[in-house]
Write a protein that holds these residues in place. Sequence first.
Motif, PDB file in Angstrom:
ATOM      1  N   UNK A 128       0.492   4.024 -12.483  1.00 24.27           N
ATOM      2  CA  UNK A 128       1.425   3.641 -11.836  1.00 24.27           C
ATOM      3  C   UNK A 128       1.510   3.004 -10.567  1.00 24.27           C
ATOM      4  N   UNK A 129       0.820   3.525  -9.702  1.00 17.57           N
ATOM      5  CA  UNK A 129       0.833   3.308  -8.324  1.00 17.57           C
ATOM      6  C   UNK A 129      -0.015   1.646  -8.159  1.00 17.57           C
ATOM      7  N   UNK A 130      -0.854   1.693  -8.951  1.00 18.46           N
ATOM      8  CA  UNK A 130      -1.370   0.163  -9.174  1.00 18.46           C
ATOM      9  C   UNK A 130      -0.435  -0.872  -9.473  1.00 18.46           C
ATOM     10  N   UNK A 131       0.324  -0.468 -10.796  1.00 21.83           N
ATOM     11  CA  UNK A 131       1.390  -1.453 -10.876  1.00 21.83           C
ATOM     12  C   UNK A 131       2.338  -1.606 -10.009  1.00 21.83           C
ATOM     13  N   UNK A 135       0.850  -1.283  -0.140  1.00 24.39           N
ATOM     14  CA  UNK A 135      -0.022  -0.018   0.198  1.00 24.39           C
ATOM     15  C   UNK A 135       0.865   1.140  -0.054  1.00 24.39           C
ATOM     16  N   UNK A 136       1.819   1.576   0.650  1.00 22.31           N
ATOM     17  CA  UNK A 136       2.753   2.604   0.935  1.00 22.31           C
ATOM     18  C   UNK A 136       3.261   2.957  -0.686  1.00 22.31           C
ATOM     19  N   UNK A 137       3.346   2.052  -1.548  1.00 20.01           N
ATOM     20  CA  UNK A 137       3.764   2.346  -3.102  1.00 20.01           C
ATOM     21  C   UNK A 137       2.743   3.182  -3.691  1.00 20.01           C
ATOM     22  N   UNK A 138       1.493   2.839  -3.546  1.00 20.28           N
ATOM     23  CA  UNK A 138       0.377   3.285  -4.039  1.00 20.28           C
ATOM     24  C   UNK A 138      -0.019   4.813  -3.414  1.00 20.28           C
ATOM     25  N   UNK A 139       0.231   4.948  -2.150  1.00 13.59           N
ATOM     26  CA  UNK A 139      -0.139   6.153  -1.432  1.00 13.59           C
ATOM     27  C   UNK A 139       0.919   7.113  -1.762  1.00 13.59           C
ATOM     28  N   UNK A 140       2.343   6.648  -1.867  1.00  8.98           N
ATOM     29  CA  UNK A 140       3.479   7.518  -2.189  1.00  8.98           C
ATOM     30  C   UNK A 140       3.229   8.088  -3.753  1.00  8.98           C
ATOM     31  N   UNK A 141       2.815   7.303  -4.623  1.00  6.16           N
ATOM     32  CA  UNK A 141       2.685   7.717  -5.858  1.00  6.16           C
ATOM     33  C   UNK A 141       1.597   8.863  -6.002  1.00  6.16           C
ATOM     34  N   UNK A 142       0.337   8.427  -5.457  1.00  8.35           N
ATOM     35  CA  UNK A 142      -0.776   9.418  -5.389  1.00  8.35           C
ATOM     36  C   UNK A 142      -0.407  10.637  -4.697  1.00  8.35           C
ATOM     37  N   UNK A 143       0.166  10.659  -3.566  1.00  6.83           N
ATOM     38  CA  UNK A 143       0.133  11.780  -2.653  1.00  6.83           C
ATOM     39  C   UNK A 143       1.278  12.753  -3.350  1.00  6.83           C
ATOM     40  N   UNK A 144       2.250  12.037  -4.072  1.00  4.83           N
ATOM     41  CA  UNK A 144       3.211  12.897  -5.007  1.00  4.83           C
ATOM     42  C   UNK A 144       2.452  13.768  -5.933  1.00  4.83           C
ATOM     43  N   UNK A 145       1.578  12.974  -6.613  1.00  9.99           N
ATOM     44  CA  UNK A 145       1.021  13.508  -7.893  1.00  9.99           C
ATOM     45  C   UNK A 145       0.111  14.615  -7.464  1.00  9.99           C
ATOM     46  N   UNK A 146      -0.737  14.593  -6.290  1.00 10.33           N
ATOM     47  CA  UNK A 146      -1.476  15.383  -5.780  1.00 10.33           C
ATOM     48  C   UNK A 146      -0.953  16.560  -5.243  1.00 10.33           C
ATOM     49  N   UNK A 198       6.787 -12.649 -15.071  1.00 10.81           N
ATOM     50  CA  UNK A 198       5.214 -12.240 -14.977  1.00 10.81           C
ATOM     51  C   UNK A 198       5.453 -10.669 -14.304  1.00 10.81           C
ATOM     52  N   UNK A 199       6.476 -10.249 -13.343  1.00 10.58           N
ATOM     53  CA  UNK A 199       6.576  -8.948 -13.122  1.00 10.58           C
ATOM     54  C   UNK A 199       6.916  -7.941 -14.262  1.00 10.58           C
ATOM     55  N   UNK A 200       7.639  -8.464 -15.110  1.00  7.82           N
ATOM     56  CA  UNK A 200       8.132  -7.645 -16.302  1.00  7.82           C
ATOM     57  C   UNK A 200       6.727  -7.376 -17.137  1.00  7.82           C
ATOM     58  N   UNK A 201       5.995  -8.634 -17.340  1.00  2.32           N
ATOM     59  CA  UNK A 201       4.809  -8.609 -17.959  1.00  2.32           C
ATOM     60  C   UNK A 201       3.746  -7.453 -17.499  1.00  2.32           C
ATOM     61  N   UNK A 202       3.693  -7.667 -16.212  1.00  6.31           N
ATOM     62  CA  UNK A 202       2.714  -6.720 -15.628  1.00  6.31           C
ATOM     63  C   UNK A 202       3.080  -5.456 -15.829  1.00  6.31           C
ATOM     64  N   UNK A 203       4.332  -4.916 -15.531  1.00  8.12           N
ATOM     65  CA  UNK A 203       4.907  -3.660 -15.825  1.00  8.12           C
ATOM     66  C   UNK A 203       4.700  -3.191 -17.270  1.00  8.12           C
ATOM     67  N   UNK A 204       4.969  -3.965 -17.866  1.00  6.20           N
ATOM     68  CA  UNK A 204       5.087  -3.687 -19.567  1.00  6.20           C
ATOM     69  C   UNK A 204       3.558  -3.454 -20.177  1.00  6.20           C
ATOM     70  N   UNK A 205       2.680  -4.358 -19.600  1.00  7.29           N
ATOM     71  CA  UNK A 205       1.118  -4.076 -20.081  1.00  7.29           C
ATOM     72  C   UNK A 205       0.631  -2.930 -19.647  1.00  7.29           C
ATOM     73  N   UNK A 206       0.899  -2.710 -18.094  1.00 10.79           N
ATOM     74  CA  UNK A 206       0.192  -1.571 -17.377  1.00 10.79           C
ATOM     75  C   UNK A 206       0.812  -0.148 -17.881  1.00 10.79           C
ATOM     76  N   UNK A 207       1.847  -0.392 -18.832  1.00  9.64           N
ATOM     77  CA  UNK A 207       2.684   0.977 -18.952  1.00  9.64           C
ATOM     78  C   UNK A 207       2.455   2.015 -19.544  1.00  9.64           C
ATOM     79  N   UNK A 208       1.101   1.879 -20.482  1.00  8.88           N
ATOM     80  CA  UNK A 208       0.858   3.039 -21.206  1.00  8.88           C
ATOM     81  C   UNK A 208       0.798   4.184 -20.658  1.00  8.88           C
TER      82      UNK A 208
END
Lengths: 266, 268
Positions: free
Chosen positions: A193-196, A146-157, A248-258
Motif C-alpha cells: 500500500x505504501x508503494x501504491x 516518501x512520507x506516505x510510504x514511511x507512515x504506512x510502514x511505520x504504522x504497520x510495524x 492512470x492513478x485509478x489503474x495504478x491503485x486498482x492493479x496494485x490493490x491485491x
Amino acid sequence: MARPPHSRVPLVLWIPAVVALALVVLPVVGLLVRSDVARFPSLLISESSLAALKLSLITALLSTVACVILGVPLAVVLARSRVRGTRLLRSIVLLPLVLPPVVGGLALLYLLGRKGFLGILINALTGQQVPFTTAAVVIAQTFVAMPFLVVSLEGALRGSGDRYEQVASTLGARPWTVFRRVTLPLLLPALGSGVVLSFARALGEFGATITFAGSLEGVTRTLPLEVYTQAEVDVDSAVALALLLIVVAIVVIAVARPRSFEGGFR
Amino acid sequence: MKKLAIAVAAVALLAGACSANDEASTSPSSGGPAVPSPAGSSATGTLTVFAAASLTESFNELGKEFEAAHPGVTVKFDYEGSSALVQKLDNGAKADVFASADQANMDKAVQGGVIDGQPTVFATNKLAIAVAKGNPKGIKTFADLNKAGLTVVVCAQQVPCGSATKKVEDNTHVTLKPASEETDVKQVLAKVQSGDADAGLVYVTDATSAADKVDKVDFPESSGAINNYPIAVVKDAPQAALAKEFNDFVLGAQGKAELTKIGFGPAQ
C-alpha cells in the motif's frame, strides 16, 4: 487473522460518510460532464501530452524506487530504534505532508539550486546543475511522496509489535538476520500500500516540481504541469489530460490493490 | 463519539464557509441605495477588479489613489494570469472590472459574453532581459542569450509573455534553448532572482519593479512584440457605476502617470 462476524455500521455514520464520498466523487463527475469526449483521442495523442505522460510515468517510477530504498530503513528506524529524539524525527519526516508543495520546491531550490550549499558542492564536484533537470523532478517527487510510504510502514510495524524480533534475537539471530527474516516479512503487506500511495502521490506532484525543476517538454514537464500549461489556452485539452491523469492513478491503485492494499491499514 | 463530533464540526464548518460565500457574492448587488459622495462619485462599497498579474504593482497604487478620491469605496484586486481570470469570469465569478495582459484573453472574455461594452487598450508592454545584479555574464543583446553555458528561462508560448518571446525569436531568427518554460512571468523573474537562471525574458515592467534584485537589459527587437493591455467593465457588474469610473480613472492622466512610472508604454 479471521475477521469478526459482520458488524453493523451505526446509521448516524452513514450521512457524513456519504457526504465525504460525494466530496471526492462529484468533482470528478464535474470534470467528466465538462469534457469534450468526442475530441478526446485527438487531444490526448498530441506530441506534448504523450511526452508528458511518458515523463510522468518514468519519474514517478524512479521516485517510488527511491522512496522504497530510503523510506523502508527510515520507517524501521522510527518504529524500532530506542534512540532519544525519534518522536521529534517522526514529526519532521511528516513535514512534506503538511508543507505547501511550493514551499517544498523553494526549500529544495535553496538547498540544491545554484546558490544552495549542496548545489554549490555538486556543481564543484560534477559541473552539473540540479534544477531544470529530470533528476530534479525525481527529487521533488520523492520529497513529497516518501512520507506516505514511511507512515504506512511505520504504522504497520508499531501495530505488529516487536515480540517476534525479540524472540528471534534471544534465539541468537543477529540484527541484520532479524531484519531480513522477521521485520521485512512483517512489512510486506504495508509495503504494497505504501508503494501504491507514494507512486500515486509522485504522479500528481505539481507545486514542488514547477518551483524546483521548472517546466520543459520532455525534460521536466510532467503530466500535471502539462495540464496547467494547457489550461492557459485550451481548457478542453487540459480537462482531457486531467482525466487521463485520473485514469492512470485509478489503474495504478486498482492493479496494485491485491490484498496488500487492504491489509495495509488494519 | 469524539471522532463523530469532530466530523460533524468539520461538516458544519464547510457548510458555514459555503453560506458565507453566498452572502459575500450576493451582498454587493443588494447593497444600499447609492449615496453621492463629496468627490462626485456615484456609489460606495467594494469594487472588485480582476487584473493580470503583471499589473500588480501599478494597480495597487492606482487602487489607493482611487480610494482616496472616492471615500467609502474599497478596491479589491484579484491578480492572476489573464486566462485564469477569464475562466473565473466564465464560471460566474463576480467582478466589476477586468484588465487583461493581452488582446487574446480579452477577446475570449468578450466572446464568452462576460464583458459589457467595448474594451479599451490602456497600456502596452514589451520584453526585457532580466539578469543578476551587475550582469556578471555580460548579456547585452537578444542574441547573447544563445551563448554557450547560459541557463535561460522564458515563458511558455501558451501565456502572453511566451507568445511575445516567440514573436521576437521569429523576427530575429534566433532560436532560444531555454532550460524551462514557465507559465507565469513572475516565475521567470524568481528563477533569475534565486540565481538558478542566468537570464530570463520578462516584461520591462517586471524587471523595473524588481530593480533592487535584478538588472534589466533592454533590446531593440522587443518593440517587434508589443503586448496590448485592454480594460473593460464586466457584464452584470455588482458595482457598474463605480466600475465605469475606475475604468476611466485607469485610462485618465493619473492612471497613465502610474503606469508609465513602472515602465508601461502608452496605448497605441
